[in-house]
Design an enzyme around this catalytic site. Structure first.
Site, mmCIF file in Angstrom:
data_model
loop_
_atom_site.group_PDB
_atom_site.id
_atom_site.type_symbol
_atom_site.label_atom_id
_atom_site.label_comp_id
_atom_site.label_asym_id
_atom_site.label_seq_id
_atom_site.Cartn_x
_atom_site.Cartn_y
_atom_site.Cartn_z
ATOM 1 N N GLU A 119 0.831 -1.213 0.000
ATOM 2 C CA GLU A 119 0.000 0.000 0.000
ATOM 3 C C GLU A 119 0.866 1.264 0.000
ATOM 4 O O GLU A 119 0.519 2.264 0.614
ATOM 5 C CB GLU A 119 -0.929 0.006 1.219
ATOM 6 C CG GLU A 119 -2.377 -0.026 0.894
ATOM 7 C CD GLU A 119 -2.661 0.240 -0.547
ATOM 8 O OE1 GLU A 119 -2.567 1.407 -0.952
ATOM 9 O OE2 GLU A 119 -2.974 -0.696 -1.294
HETATM 10 C C1 LIG Z 1 2.073 -9.814 -0.043
HETATM 11 C C2 LIG Z 1 1.867 -8.661 -0.963
HETATM 12 C C3 LIG Z 1 0.586 -8.268 -1.291
HETATM 13 C C4 LIG Z 1 0.383 -7.196 -2.175
HETATM 14 N N1 LIG Z 1 -0.897 -6.878 -2.563
HETATM 15 C C5 LIG Z 1 -1.058 -6.013 -3.590
HETATM 16 C C6 LIG Z 1 -2.365 -5.822 -4.165
HETATM 17 O O1 LIG Z 1 -3.366 -6.379 -3.714
HETATM 18 N N2 LIG Z 1 -2.479 -4.996 -5.232
HETATM 19 C C7 LIG Z 1 -1.388 -4.351 -5.781
HETATM 20 O O2 LIG Z 1 -1.552 -3.630 -6.753
HETATM 21 N N3 LIG Z 1 -0.155 -4.488 -5.231
HETATM 22 C C8 LIG Z 1 0.034 -5.307 -4.170
HETATM 23 N N4 LIG Z 1 1.291 -5.481 -3.636
HETATM 24 C C9 LIG Z 1 2.397 -4.674 -4.130
HETATM 25 C C10 LIG Z 1 2.844 -3.621 -3.122
HETATM 26 O O3 LIG Z 1 1.892 -2.611 -2.969
HETATM 27 C C11 LIG Z 1 4.224 -3.109 -3.564
HETATM 28 O O4 LIG Z 1 5.144 -4.165 -3.293
HETATM 29 C C12 LIG Z 1 4.665 -1.850 -2.852
HETATM 30 O O5 LIG Z 1 3.832 -0.768 -3.175
HETATM 31 C C13 LIG Z 1 6.106 -1.467 -3.184
HETATM 32 O O6 LIG Z 1 6.399 -1.567 -4.539
HETATM 33 P P1 LIG Z 1 7.630 -2.463 -5.032
HETATM 34 O O7 LIG Z 1 7.577 -3.757 -4.334
HETATM 35 O O8 LIG Z 1 7.660 -2.479 -6.496
HETATM 36 O O9 LIG Z 1 8.905 -1.712 -4.493
HETATM 37 P P2 LIG Z 1 9.762 -0.627 -5.294
HETATM 38 O O10 LIG Z 1 8.859 0.417 -5.839
HETATM 39 O O11 LIG Z 1 10.679 -1.311 -6.229
HETATM 40 O O12 LIG Z 1 10.606 0.020 -4.092
HETATM 41 C C14 LIG Z 1 11.811 -0.554 -3.597
HETATM 42 C C15 LIG Z 1 12.356 0.369 -2.496
HETATM 43 O O13 LIG Z 1 12.626 1.665 -3.049
HETATM 44 C C16 LIG Z 1 11.877 2.668 -2.381
HETATM 45 N N5 LIG Z 1 11.376 3.625 -3.364
HETATM 46 C C17 LIG Z 1 10.873 3.377 -4.587
HETATM 47 N N6 LIG Z 1 10.510 4.520 -5.175
HETATM 48 C C18 LIG Z 1 10.789 5.509 -4.321
HETATM 49 C C19 LIG Z 1 10.649 6.925 -4.371
HETATM 50 N N7 LIG Z 1 10.101 7.549 -5.412
HETATM 51 N N8 LIG Z 1 11.052 7.619 -3.296
HETATM 52 C C20 LIG Z 1 11.578 7.005 -2.211
HETATM 53 N N9 LIG Z 1 11.735 5.684 -2.120
HETATM 54 C C21 LIG Z 1 11.331 4.937 -3.163
HETATM 55 C C22 LIG Z 1 10.727 1.934 -1.691
HETATM 56 O O14 LIG Z 1 10.288 2.632 -0.538
HETATM 57 C C23 LIG Z 1 11.376 0.591 -1.350
HETATM 58 O O15 LIG Z 1 12.073 0.695 -0.146
HETATM 59 C C24 LIG Z 1 1.505 -6.508 -2.719
HETATM 60 C C25 LIG Z 1 2.803 -6.890 -2.353
HETATM 61 C C26 LIG Z 1 2.988 -7.962 -1.512
HETATM 62 C C27 LIG Z 1 4.406 -8.380 -1.196
#
Ligand SMILES: Cc1cc2nc3c(=O)[nH]c(=O)nc-3n(C[C@H](O)[C@H](O)[C@H](O)COP(=O)(O)OP(=O)(O)OC[C@H]3O[C@@H](n4cnc5c(N)ncnc54)[C@H](O)[C@@H]3O)c2cc1C
Length: 594
Positions: free
Chosen positions: A440
């Site tokens: 989220e």
């Molecule tokens: C169990 C589980 C359930 C989930 N359920 C859903 C769901 O129902 N629907 C859905 O759509 N998604 C879902 N997700 C996805 C989830 O919302 C994302 O994993 C989350 O928003 C982070 O995105 P990412 O994993 O791509 O991390 P990334 O965006 O790759 O981020 C990696 C790191 O970089 C940091 N970062 C990235 N961009 C920035 C920035 N601009 N400024 C500062 N820091 C930054 C982040 O804080 C993090 O520490 C789920 C994930 C999991 C693991």
């Protein structure tokens, strides 16, 4: 280890602290008489403790199963418990009566949600995502779509999901590739792959309604070209029943650290039929209704898992005999004293309780703002409540999950080595809570939202109103019976004000500096919000004592509140100093030296 719902704390918060009876003239509150609220709390506790909580540990071990036909079965007992929940009307508690909901205040429904989530967070995510889908559909759906879908979603007969994430596109939604092609009948054909979709496929509702972000062919690049679509698993027939199967399926289940009972799905859409919600290219605006709902829900999840782990730690500490009290044996007839005699164990348990009770008070206050934003009689009150809700949503999400993790970690520590084994629930809680800081929008991203968007929004109107709210409370209660709590609030708010001014002076010229301190700033905000709740709770407890109540609950409140003042609130100064350090130290090391 049995789960115990925080019924007494909610009675206190709803009646003594927020006094929700004062809103009985507002829509929804008319039906929330004290006896109705009492029945909801008691029955909610009974259902969650007796029906849902026993599924938590077995569900963790068993997990979800994907079958060759792309169907998914949830752990044993989930379906039966879900159907029992729907039959009893629990999902409809806060739903709009126009679509079959019970229309009770959100603040009351929040109490039930915490109980459900504490009993099993993986289970509670299924109805939780549906709530978010209802929020988005209520704003972005045509009258026809709303009439068809909302009654079934609100009742829990159908469920909802949120589809944002793609393999290359997480935080940065501008990278999104799923596409939508207009069809001749006014619908769209949706194609793309979504990953990590919670509750994307399961076996206990007759339809699953996916809310999917996609880019209409030819739309501009970036976030401005994203639209939102309702894509049901089964296309409703002329009678509104699940009809033809839509061309979408679950292609895989994620193997993950926790929340094993919730299906985390890879979803494939291949020219799937979808209905546009809201205007083309403005999908994020509508999706934000679902996301904000989910952010509050995830903050609640942090609190709820923290509470459940704390209950288990208290039970363990009472039974575990190790060592003697430093001041001499407390149970000389036994081979050792219970570990409750040790100051370090008491520190962990009581700091946890101070965070949980303060956090619950904060969450409940914010939930009330959601009710006032909708139903208050005058425009000014609605506007102010809406400002508070928007300002505090990232604080609820990030602060309550950060502190939920701390509580869960300390609860495991109280268990000693037993906590690390799978014989006790501490390890499951530890695994389940970790995701709440990530999904989220990660907590780092929530902090950026607070600092970069929520503070400056409308010329800082919301944050100034929040400061004024606290100033007014302090002025009214400074000389009252909970003066030490009011002083704690006043001092912390002064630090928050100091931090806010620092951001205003430094943020524009040096965005890295503002961003580097943003999570500390958010924590300072969280501490202020908890200090506000603790001041209100202490005043209410003292008032009950002054009125002659001998219920030990009230005296306990003041004792736990004191732990908050002496052992949690001092963190405010450290957060302020850390944020003022700016970003220089973080950028001193060259990238190639990492
Ligand atoms: C169990 C589980 C359930 C989930 N359920 C859903 C769901 O129902 N629907 C859905 O759509 N998604 C879902 N997700 C996805 C989830 O919302 C994302 O994993 C989350 O928003 C982070 O995105 P990412 O994993 O791509 O991390 P990334 O965006 O790759 O981020 C990696 C790191 O970089 C940091 N970062 C990235 N961009 C920035 C920035 N601009 N400024 C500062 N820091 C930054 C982040 O804080 C993090 O520490 C789920 C994930 C999991 C693991």
């Amino acid at each position: 280890m049995p789960y115990k719902a925080p019924v007494r704390d909610y009675q206190f918060l709803l009646n003594d602290v927020l006094n929700i009876a004062q809103y009985s003239n507002l829509k929804g509150f008319q039906d929330a008489s004290p006896d109705v609220v009492q029945a909801i709390l008691e029955e909610g506790a009974k259902f969650t403790e007796e029906v849902v909580a026993p599924l938590n540990a077995p569900g963790d071990k068993e997990g979800c199963v994907l079958h060759a036909d792309h169907s998914v079965t949830a752990p044993k007992g989930y379906k039966e418990a879900y159907l029992q929940m729907v039959e009893a009307g629990w999902p409809a508690l806060g739903g709009d009566p126009e679509y079959g909901g019970q229309g009770l205040p959100h603040v009351v429904a929040t109490a039930y949600s915490e109980m459900l989530t504490g009993a099993s967070s993986a289970f509670a995510m299924y109805p939780g995502l549906t709530d978010g889908a209802v929020a988005a559909l209520s704003v972005g759906g045509t009258d026809e779509l709303k009439a068809l879908y909302l009654p079934k979603l609100i009742a829990g007969e159908w469920s909802g999901t949120m589809n944002l994430t793609e393999p290359h596109c997480g935080t940065d939604l501008g990278l999104l590739r799923s596409k939508a092609v207009p069809d001749s009948d006014g619908t769209y054909k949706i194609t793309g792959q979504k990953i990590w979709i919670s509750a994307g496929e399961h076996d206990f509702t007759s339809n699953i309604c996916h809310l999917v972000l996609a880019r209409i062919e030819g739309a501009p690049a970036g976030v401005k070209g994203i639209s939102l679509f309702l894509v049901p698993k089964f296309i409703p027939d002329a009678n509104g029943n699940p009809g033809e199967r839509n061309s979408l399926h679950c292609a895989g289940l994620e193997h993950k650290m926790g929340i094993h009972g919730n299906s985390t799905c890879v979803m494939i859409y291949e020219d799937a039929k979808g209905w546009l919600l809201g205007n083309a290219h403005e999908g994020l605006k509508i999706m934000f209704y679902m996301m904000n709902n989910a952010r509050l829900g995830v903050g609640l999840q942090g609190l709820a898992i923290g509470h459940a782990s704390h209950v288990a730690a208290v039970e363990f500490a009472k039974d575990r005999l190790q060592g003697r009290a430093l001041t001499g044996p407390k149970s000389p007839g036994k081979p050792a004293d219970s570990i409750l005699v040790h100051p370090d164990v008491r520190r962990m348990l009581l700091e946890s309780r101070a965070l949980l009770e303060g956090g619950r008070g904060f969450l409940t206050w914010v939930a009330l703002q959601a009710d006032l934003a909708k139903h208050a009689e005058d425009e000014a009150t609605r506007e102010k409540a809406n400002d508070f809700l928007s300002l505090l949503t990232p604080v609820v999400k990030a602060y309550l999950t950060e502190k939920g993790l701390k509580v869960t970690q300390d609860s495991m520590q109280v268990h000693g080595g037993s906590g690390f084994t799978e014989h006790f629930p501490a390890s499951q809680y530890m695994r389940d809570i970790r995701i709440t800081l990530i999904y989220e929008g990660t907590n780092g991203v929530q902090a950026l939202d607070l600092v970069g968007r929520k503070l400056p929004s409308k010329g800082g109107r919301a944050v100034m109103a929040y400061f004024a709210e606290i100033d007014a409370y302090v002025a009214d209660h400074e000389a009252g019976s909970a003066a030490t709590f009011v002083k704690g609030l006043k001092d912390t708010k002064a630090r928050l004000m100091d931090g806010t001014l620092w951001l205003m002076q430094n943020g524009m010229g040096n965005p890295d500096a503002a961003a580097a301190g943003s999570l500390d700033y958010l924590c300072l905000f969280g501490l202020t919000a908890l200090a506000y709740s603790w001041a209100q709770q202490a005043a209410a407890a003292q008032a009950a004592i002054d009125a002659g109540s001998t219920d030990p609950f009230y005296a306990d409140k003041l004792k736990v509140g004191r732990v908050f003042l002496e052992r949690i609130l001092p963190e405010a100064e450290a957060h302020l100093q850390k944020m003022k350090a700016g970003s220089e130290a973080l950028f001193a090391l060259e990238d190639d030296r990492f």
